[in-house]
Design a protein around this motif. Structure first.
Motif, PDB file in Angstrom:
ATOM      1  N   THR A 146      51.376  18.691  44.291  1.00  0.00           N
ATOM      2  CA  THR A 146      50.179  18.266  44.496  1.00  0.00           C
ATOM      3  C   THR A 146      49.421  18.868  45.790  1.00  0.00           C
ATOM      4  O   THR A 146      48.436  18.352  46.293  1.00  0.00           O
ATOM      5  CB  THR A 146      50.308  16.644  44.711  1.00  0.00           C
ATOM      6  N   SER A 147      49.957  19.966  46.011  1.00  0.00           N
ATOM      7  CA  SER A 147      49.432  20.941  47.244  1.00  0.00           C
ATOM      8  C   SER A 147      48.075  21.444  47.178  1.00  0.00           C
ATOM      9  O   SER A 147      47.525  21.833  46.159  1.00  0.00           O
ATOM     10  CB  SER A 147      50.373  21.998  47.347  1.00  0.00           C
ATOM     11  N   LYS A 148      47.073  20.843  47.915  1.00  0.00           N
ATOM     12  CA  LYS A 148      45.789  21.347  47.952  1.00  0.00           C
ATOM     13  C   LYS A 148      45.797  22.833  47.950  1.00  0.00           C
ATOM     14  O   LYS A 148      44.874  23.534  47.262  1.00  0.00           O
ATOM     15  CB  LYS A 148      45.161  20.867  49.256  1.00  0.00           C
ATOM     16  N   LYS A 149      46.702  23.576  48.521  1.00  0.00           N
ATOM     17  CA  LYS A 149      46.841  25.121  48.597  1.00  0.00           C
ATOM     18  C   LYS A 149      47.064  25.824  47.069  1.00  0.00           C
ATOM     19  O   LYS A 149      46.364  26.457  46.795  1.00  0.00           O
ATOM     20  CB  LYS A 149      47.854  25.567  49.479  1.00  0.00           C
ATOM     21  N   ASP A 150      47.974  24.980  46.414  1.00  0.00           N
ATOM     22  CA  ASP A 150      48.183  25.254  45.012  1.00  0.00           C
ATOM     23  C   ASP A 150      47.058  24.921  44.030  1.00  0.00           C
ATOM     24  O   ASP A 150      46.731  25.881  43.289  1.00  0.00           O
ATOM     25  CB  ASP A 150      49.428  24.384  44.499  1.00  0.00           C
ATOM     26  N   ILE A 151      46.381  24.163  44.467  1.00  0.00           N
ATOM     27  CA  ILE A 151      45.256  23.697  43.502  1.00  0.00           C
ATOM     28  C   ILE A 151      44.119  24.673  43.648  1.00  0.00           C
ATOM     29  O   ILE A 151      43.450  25.116  42.967  1.00  0.00           O
ATOM     30  CB  ILE A 151      44.728  22.103  43.751  1.00  0.00           C
ATOM     31  N   ASP A 152      43.867  24.829  45.145  1.00  0.00           N
ATOM     32  CA  ASP A 152      42.717  25.909  45.330  1.00  0.00           C
ATOM     33  C   ASP A 152      43.052  27.478  45.048  1.00  0.00           C
ATOM     34  O   ASP A 152      42.103  27.968  44.341  1.00  0.00           O
ATOM     35  CB  ASP A 152      42.619  25.816  47.068  1.00  0.00           C
ATOM     36  N   ASP A 153      44.290  27.772  44.997  1.00  0.00           N
ATOM     37  CA  ASP A 153      44.775  28.827  44.576  1.00  0.00           C
ATOM     38  C   ASP A 153      44.519  29.064  43.257  1.00  0.00           C
ATOM     39  O   ASP A 153      44.071  30.043  42.696  1.00  0.00           O
ATOM     40  CB  ASP A 153      46.122  29.361  45.038  1.00  0.00           C
ATOM     41  N   THR A 154      45.144  28.262  42.459  1.00  0.00           N
ATOM     42  CA  THR A 154      44.966  28.449  40.838  1.00  0.00           C
ATOM     43  C   THR A 154      43.358  28.315  40.453  1.00  0.00           C
ATOM     44  O   THR A 154      43.201  29.017  39.473  1.00  0.00           O
ATOM     45  CB  THR A 154      45.861  27.463  40.183  1.00  0.00           C
ATOM     46  N   PHE A 155      42.738  27.384  41.109  1.00  0.00           N
ATOM     47  CA  PHE A 155      41.309  27.383  40.762  1.00  0.00           C
ATOM     48  C   PHE A 155      40.508  28.686  41.039  1.00  0.00           C
ATOM     49  O   PHE A 155      39.920  29.533  40.091  1.00  0.00           O
ATOM     50  CB  PHE A 155      40.538  26.294  41.435  1.00  0.00           C
ATOM     51  N   TYR A 156      41.129  29.454  42.338  1.00  0.00           N
ATOM     52  CA  TYR A 156      40.176  30.738  42.646  1.00  0.00           C
ATOM     53  C   TYR A 156      40.855  31.633  41.518  1.00  0.00           C
ATOM     54  O   TYR A 156      40.072  32.727  41.301  1.00  0.00           O
ATOM     55  CB  TYR A 156      40.840  30.876  44.075  1.00  0.00           C
ATOM     56  N   HIS A 157      41.879  31.615  41.040  1.00  0.00           N
ATOM     57  CA  HIS A 157      42.340  32.840  40.280  1.00  0.00           C
ATOM     58  C   HIS A 157      42.267  32.667  38.729  1.00  0.00           C
ATOM     59  O   HIS A 157      42.857  33.254  37.917  1.00  0.00           O
ATOM     60  CB  HIS A 157      43.927  33.073  40.676  1.00  0.00           C
ATOM     61  N   GLY A 158      41.474  31.497  38.371  1.00  0.00           N
ATOM     62  CA  GLY A 158      40.949  31.395  37.165  1.00  0.00           C
ATOM     63  C   GLY A 158      41.525  30.421  36.104  1.00  0.00           C
ATOM     64  O   GLY A 158      41.390  30.214  34.958  1.00  0.00           O
ATOM     65  N   ALA A 159      42.419  29.504  36.809  1.00  0.00           N
ATOM     66  CA  ALA A 159      43.040  28.462  35.832  1.00  0.00           C
ATOM     67  C   ALA A 159      41.721  27.624  35.525  1.00  0.00           C
ATOM     68  O   ALA A 159      40.735  27.402  36.247  1.00  0.00           O
ATOM     69  CB  ALA A 159      44.075  27.629  36.721  1.00  0.00           C
TER      70      ALA A 159
END
Length: 150
Positions: free
Chosen positions: A96-109
């Motif tokens: 539930t890490s904000k960093k994981d959520i932000d990273d995956t959104f940024y990379h196109g999920a």
């Protein structure tokens, strides 16, 4: 693909065998018009995608924490190839890490799903995520509908 009679091709990438079995069981209960493939890690995912004659999935459910190649590494690799642009990618993780959520959104999920612990909640999440993918196959996802909540 908005026609529910057209089979939806789903590819699950998860190194946890129990999670794969539960996912398969739930999809089997939900919809007979889903073709499910499963792989154990990111390397197997990339091998599957690059093998000629394998049908490309409509959606990949991608765990973040896997051996050999992480989910983020897979996401970056997939999004670097134009031929995979039409594949929706659902990050499917316990994080539930904000960093994981932000990273995956940024990379196109396209969607971020936190794996629920309860079977009934997981079933709701998977049903909703497949509905969202069917509705958005020909349109853009955006940040407002990125984190899937029940």
């Amino acid at each position: 693909m908005k026609n529910h009679k057209t089979p939806m091709h789903v590819l699950l990438t998860d190194d946890d065998e129990d999670d794969r079995l539960i996912f398969k069981e739930i999809l089997g209960e939900m919809d007979r018009n889903i073709n499910l493939r499963m792989v154990n890690d990111g390397k197997q995912l990339m091998d599957y995608l690059t093998t000629e004659n394998n049908p490309l999935p409509h959606i990949i459910f991608l765990d973040l924490n896997m051996p050999n190649m992480s989910g983020v590494e897979c996401l970056k690799e997939i999004r670097s190839h134009e031929k995979y642009n039409d594949i929706s990618i659902a990050i499917y993780s316990t994080s539930t890490s904000k960093k994981d959520i932000d990273d995956t959104f940024y990379h196109g999920a396209n969607i971020y799903i936190t794996k629920p612990a309860a079977y009934s909640e997981l079933k709701k999440v998977l049903k909703k995520s497949l509905s969202v993918v069917r509705l958005n196959l020909n349109s853009e996802f955006d940040r407002s509908n990125f984190v899937l909540k029940i």
